[in-house]
Design an enzyme around this catalytic site. Structure first.
Site: not given
Ligand code: GLY
Length: 319
Positions: A165, A193, A195-196, A216, A219
């Site tokens: 990230t 999907r 992620g964060d 990073t 996530g």
């Protein structure tokens, strides 16, 4: 004034610093830095040149948060637009919403005239095809992608380098704090999907009164622990930025099962004091870039490994 960017943010530091020195607000500074990273095909986990999902599609997530107003915008699973962070910013500026995903994000990006791009590079296409040949038996590959895909996410999750990230934390000339993220997510993840990085409170959080945080790598873990919001909340409760990051590391260490892997926490307090902690000695750089008012040059530092934590499993397959 402060700029704290993670290792992937190197190519955006000049643009961010120029914007900051020109007196631009933190939102512009974070966006300027992240756009450079999104355009750079040598960054393999963000924007064009990022790794594709199991279907071979590059899908991008990004978010931005204004610590003055606590306004935020984010996009998830955005396809075929070069600057996910700018689309995220426009979600914040133009809509009564915080987050758009998939087809809606695509539609909105088109509506605002965002720049379109072919996000899958030849290099990543070849790498993807090679990964499939090396990991998927020929009889399964013959039917790909119209086969059950779930098993292959556990295989791709073993490769820590498949995630990444860019994160930028800014304290601008007015003392306003901004957090921004952008990623192409976990390479060869299950379609859909998230992620964060686009999730406010997990991948990023900013509040002028206390500071900001962005994370990073894995996530799945920072979503479960609410890591970025937790770091800012610990500072609100009186912790220093380092104590807050360590406490969030303890939260991460308490997770059991699911996908356990590395996490790097980047944070600044309201005065711009930085802290970057990593859960693991990573097999790849976990450095960061820092520029503070008065410094001639950008500093390139190594993240501190949070050794006070018990060792984590982190095998990438913790079912
Ligand atoms: N931290 C980026 C992701 O999990 O997608």
């Amino acid at each position: 004034m402060t700029i704290l960017a993670n290792c992937e943010g190197r190519v955006g530091m000049d643009a961010a610093r120029q914007a900051l020195l020109a007196g631009r607000p933190g939102l512009d500074v974070a966006e300027a830095g992240i756009r450079e990273v999104e355009s750079d095909v040598n960054v393999k986990s963000v924007g064009r040149g990022g790794g594709p999902n199991l279907l071979g599609e590059v899908v991008c997530d990004a978010a931005i948060m204004d610590g003055r107003t606590l306004k935020a915008g984010s996009v998830g699973s955005l396809r075929q637009f070069l600057h996910a962070v700018s689309v995220a910013r426009q979600v914040m500026e133009r809509l009564p919403h915080v987050m758009l995903v998939g087809d809606g994000a695509h539609r909105f990006a088109g509506e605002i005239g965002a720049e379109k791009a072919e996000m899958l590079t030849d290099e990543q296409r070849q790498k993807h095809e090679q990964w499939l040949r090396e990991h998927v038996p020929a009889d399964v590959l013959a039917g790909w992608p119209n086969v059950p895909l779930a098993e292959w996410t556990w295989v791709s999750g073993k490769d820590y380098a498949s995630g990444g990230t860019t994160t930028f934390l800014i304290r601008d000339a007015e003392g306003n704090i901004t957090a921004g993220t952008s990623t192409s997510g976990w390479a060869r993840s299950y379609p859909g999907r998230l992620g964060d990085s686009p999730i406010i409170g997990a991948g990023l959080y900013a509040d002028n009164r206390y500071g900001a945080c962005a994370c990073t790598h894995t996530g799945e873990m920072t979503i479960r622990a609410g890591t970025s919001r937790a770091v800012v909340s610990y500072m609100k409760a009186g912790a220093s930025v380092r104590e807050a990051c360590l406490e969030a590391m303890r939260d991460l260490a308490s997770l059991e099962g699911g996908q356990l892997g590395p996490v790097v926490i980047h944070a600044i307090d309201r005065g711009g004091e930085p802290c970057v902690l990593t859960t693991h000695e990573l097999g790849f750089p976990s450095s960061y870039f820092l520029w503070r008012e008065g410094a001639q040059d950008v500093a390139h530092e190594q993240a501190e490994v949070a050794r006070s934590l018990p060792p984590q499993g982190g095998t990438g397959d913790m079912r």
